[in-house]
Design an enzyme around this catalytic site. Structure first.
Site, PDB file in Angstrom:
ATOM      1  N   HIS A  29     -25.983 -11.652   1.366  1.00  0.00           N
ATOM      2  CA  HIS A  29     -26.005 -10.404   2.130  1.00  0.00           C
ATOM      3  C   HIS A  29     -27.380  -9.766   2.021  1.00  0.00           C
ATOM      4  O   HIS A  29     -28.026  -9.837   0.982  1.00  0.00           O
ATOM      5  CB  HIS A  29     -24.940  -9.441   1.599  1.00  0.00           C
ATOM      6  CG  HIS A  29     -23.552  -9.943   1.799  1.00  0.00           C
ATOM      7  ND1 HIS A  29     -22.863  -9.778   2.985  1.00  0.00           N
ATOM      8  CD2 HIS A  29     -22.724 -10.627   0.990  1.00  0.00           C
ATOM      9  CE1 HIS A  29     -21.675 -10.329   2.886  1.00  0.00           C
ATOM     10  NE2 HIS A  29     -21.562 -10.859   1.675  1.00  0.00           N
ATOM     11  N   ALA A  85     -32.761 -27.190 -16.655  1.00  0.00           N
ATOM     12  CA  ALA A  85     -31.466 -26.548 -16.896  1.00  0.00           C
ATOM     13  C   ALA A  85     -31.599 -25.034 -16.926  1.00  0.00           C
ATOM     14  O   ALA A  85     -32.566 -24.490 -17.463  1.00  0.00           O
ATOM     15  CB  ALA A  85     -30.873 -27.051 -18.198  1.00  0.00           C
TER      16      ALA A  85
END
Length: 182
Positions: A112, A153
């Protein structure tokens, strides 16, 4: 009234249809979690738009709109990976060949607008060939990860990663370039 307006003009109708769809997606994917790997692969091949040869699907994978996902050859998707393409705008998630997705990696092709939360923003996520994405990484909308790259990671990828790079961190930044042997 066009078919699209029927769904989008009435917010209650849209939310109800979305909840039914999400329920059916969860049930289907829960069934896939309990079947042996060869049957799970067949199930994903039926649901996903394009799946290449020798693709591995571990348990607990979630794909919200499978027809907006494309997967190349020799791809490994570990448990807990989740894919959120953008349905309304048609934003896709595309994985090239020899892509390795570690556990709990999230792909989010839509979101959004922060200045107007009613507006959707996003873009296709493209992961090129020979890429490894480390555990618990997040790939945000409109990102392209270049060939032969690694995402460390726990990284949050907010900008494109060029070819032959190692990127890590929050936000992910290039920490090393790789020498590719010919």
């Amino acid at each position: 009234m066009s078919p699209n307006n029927f769904f989008y003009e009435n917010e209650v109708r849209m939310r109800t249809i979305n909840q039914i769809y999400i329920y059916l997606v969860h049930v289907t994917q829960a069934i896939l979690n309990f079947v042996p790997p060869p049957l799970r692969t067949i199930g994903w091949r039926i649901l996903i738009r394009k799946v290449g040869k020798y693709t591995f699907f571990d348990h607990n994978i979630y794909i919200k709109y499978p027809w907006l996902v494309q997967i190349g050859d020799h791809v490994s998707i570990n448990r807990g990976a989740h894919f959120f393409p953008g349905y309304k705008e048609g934003y896709r998630i595309i994985l090239g060949n020899h892509v390795y997705i570690a556990p709990n990696v999230g792909f989010f092709a839509a979101g959004h607008d922060v200045s107007d939360l009613t507006q959707h923003v996003g873009g296709d996520i493209i992961v090129n060939d020979n890429v490894w994405i480390g555990a618990n990484s997040i790939i945000l909308p409109g990102i392209q990860i270049g060939k032969n790259s690694i995402v460390g990671a726990g990284s949050v990828v907010t900008k494109d990663i060029p070819e032959n790079c190692v990127a890590a961190g929050n936000p992910a930044r290039i920490i090393k370039t790789k020498e590719i042997l010919s």
